[in-house]
Design a protein around this motif. Structure first.
Motif, mmCIF file in Angstrom:
data_model
loop_
_atom_site.group_PDB
_atom_site.id
_atom_site.type_symbol
_atom_site.label_atom_id
_atom_site.label_comp_id
_atom_site.label_asym_id
_atom_site.label_seq_id
_atom_site.Cartn_x
_atom_site.Cartn_y
_atom_site.Cartn_z
ATOM 1 N N LYS A 221 0.815 -1.222 0.000
ATOM 2 C CA LYS A 221 0.000 0.000 0.000
ATOM 3 C C LYS A 221 0.845 1.268 0.000
ATOM 4 N N ASP A 222 2.106 1.136 0.391
ATOM 5 C CA ASP A 222 3.005 2.293 0.406
ATOM 6 C C ASP A 222 3.810 2.418 -0.889
ATOM 7 N N GLY A 223 3.529 1.525 -1.848
ATOM 8 C CA GLY A 223 4.235 1.587 -3.121
ATOM 9 C C GLY A 223 5.563 0.869 -3.134
ATOM 10 N N MET A 224 5.885 0.141 -2.069
ATOM 11 C CA MET A 224 7.136 -0.615 -2.036
ATOM 12 C C MET A 224 6.968 -1.931 -2.784
ATOM 13 N N LEU A 225 8.023 -2.327 -3.507
ATOM 14 C CA LEU A 225 7.997 -3.544 -4.313
ATOM 15 C C LEU A 225 7.949 -4.789 -3.437
ATOM 16 N N ILE A 226 6.991 -5.672 -3.746
ATOM 17 C CA ILE A 226 6.919 -6.980 -3.090
ATOM 18 C C ILE A 226 7.525 -8.049 -3.988
ATOM 19 N N SER A 227 7.148 -8.031 -5.270
ATOM 20 C CA SER A 227 7.712 -8.989 -6.225
ATOM 21 C C SER A 227 7.683 -8.377 -7.622
ATOM 22 N N TYR B 243 14.180 2.915 -23.918
ATOM 23 C CA TYR B 243 15.040 2.867 -25.106
ATOM 24 C C TYR B 243 16.460 3.292 -24.762
ATOM 25 N N ILE B 244 16.567 4.290 -23.886
ATOM 26 C CA ILE B 244 17.868 4.771 -23.423
ATOM 27 C C ILE B 244 17.955 4.558 -21.915
ATOM 28 N N GLY B 245 19.050 3.990 -21.468
ATOM 29 C CA GLY B 245 19.238 3.792 -20.040
ATOM 30 C C GLY B 245 18.649 2.488 -19.544
ATOM 31 N N LEU B 246 18.639 2.353 -18.232
ATOM 32 C CA LEU B 246 18.196 1.120 -17.596
ATOM 33 C C LEU B 246 16.701 1.173 -17.269
ATOM 34 N N PRO B 247 16.057 0.004 -17.235
ATOM 35 C CA PRO B 247 14.632 -0.009 -16.888
ATOM 36 C C PRO B 247 14.409 0.434 -15.455
ATOM 37 N N LYS B 248 13.286 1.135 -15.242
ATOM 38 C CA LYS B 248 12.924 1.588 -13.906
ATOM 39 C C LYS B 248 11.572 0.988 -13.521
ATOM 40 N N LEU B 249 11.447 0.645 -12.266
ATOM 41 C CA LEU B 249 10.216 0.025 -11.783
ATOM 42 C C LEU B 249 9.545 0.966 -10.795
ATOM 43 N N GLU B 250 8.343 1.405 -11.138
ATOM 44 C CA GLU B 250 7.562 2.264 -10.269
ATOM 45 C C GLU B 250 6.233 1.580 -9.959
ATOM 46 N N ALA B 251 5.705 1.864 -8.799
ATOM 47 C CA ALA B 251 4.453 1.236 -8.361
ATOM 48 C C ALA B 251 3.314 1.581 -9.318
ATOM 49 N N HIS B 252 2.489 0.590 -9.630
ATOM 50 C CA HIS B 252 1.347 0.801 -10.514
ATOM 51 C C HIS B 252 0.330 -0.300 -10.282
#
Length: 244
Positions: free
Chosen positions: A180-186, A211-220
């Motif tokens: 619920k706080d947007g922290m990654l679980i899996s 396309y440029i740089g590294l992938p980023k993971l944000e809560a969604h």
């Protein structure tokens, strides 16, 4: 003394386990409910699937440029074709975990090389790209070829088109999870069969396609399936999805 005590204890546990196993009846490990739902096939589409494109219309799709506007691509002879310059299209519905079936074909007139030839993409939850690219003797970087999770994971093998030049992807996708706080679980995981051949085996997705740089993971949360307009007249057909 300590060793003997441990040995005695181990023997006692083994004897108890053996006795417990022999004390079971076959019916003790059988259960009859809940029963799995019954799924049948009609024209190779599961009865519990949502048909996203059956060759007749784009009612399940909208423009990715302007939410709520009709999808501007072309539908003709049962085939959906990218209309270059009109932008991506996306499903009106949003999804998390799912099984997806989609078929694609490179343009009739092949032009360009590498990433400039028959390029499109299938974005899972609108964020993670499964690459679509003409791969008939078309060298490019391996994590950008057909069957790759774009700029992240190359396919295990390269699969070529069959006699009619149509490809098919069967995708099993598990969405990333956040608290619920947007922290990654899996992180998200994906398995892909390309023309029936395994090319991604429970592959971990590192983040949104970049396309440029590294992938980023944000809560969604849930997201649409997006088909990419990369400037090539790539064709699609027989698209269905089963939320899991």
């Amino acid at each position: 003394m300590k060793i003997n005590l441990l040995s005695t204890l181990a023997c006692s546990l083994l004897t108890a386990t053996s006795f417990a196993q022999t004390d079971f009846k076959p019916e003790d490990t059988e259960f009859y409910s809940p029963k799995p739902p019954v799924v049948t096939l009609k024209a190779q589409v599961p009865s519990d699937a949502i048909v996203l494109f059956d060759g007749t219309n784009l009612n399940q799709w909208e423009s990715n440029k302007t939410t709520g506007q009709p999808a501007p691509w072309t539908v003709e002879n049962g085939t959906l074709t990218v209309k270059p310059g009109t932008g991506d299209i996306q499903t009106k519905q949003k999804f998390e975990d799912f099984q997806l079936h989609i078929e694609w074909k490179s343009p009739e007139k092949i032009k360009g090389e590498g990433q400039g030839r028959g390029n499109s993409g299938i974005f899972l939850q609108g964020l993670y790209e499964l690459q679509v690219l003409d791969n008939n003797n078309n060298p490019t970087y391996v994590n950008g070829q057909a069957g790759s999770i774009y700029k992240q994971r190359p396919p295990l093998v390269e699969v070529r088109a069959e006699g009619d030049n149509w490809h098919r992807y069967d995708v099993i996708y598990k969405a990333p999870r956040f608290n619920k706080d947007g922290m990654l679980i899996s992180k998200g995981m994906v398995t892909v069969l390309h023309n029936g051949v395994l090319v991604q085996n429970n592959t971990q997705i590192e983040g949104a396609t970049a396309y440029i740089g590294l992938p980023k993971l944000e809560a969604h949360g849930a997201g649409p399936i997006i088909l990419q307009d990369h400037g090539d007249m790539v064709h699609f057909r027989n698209i269905w999805i089963r939320p899991l």
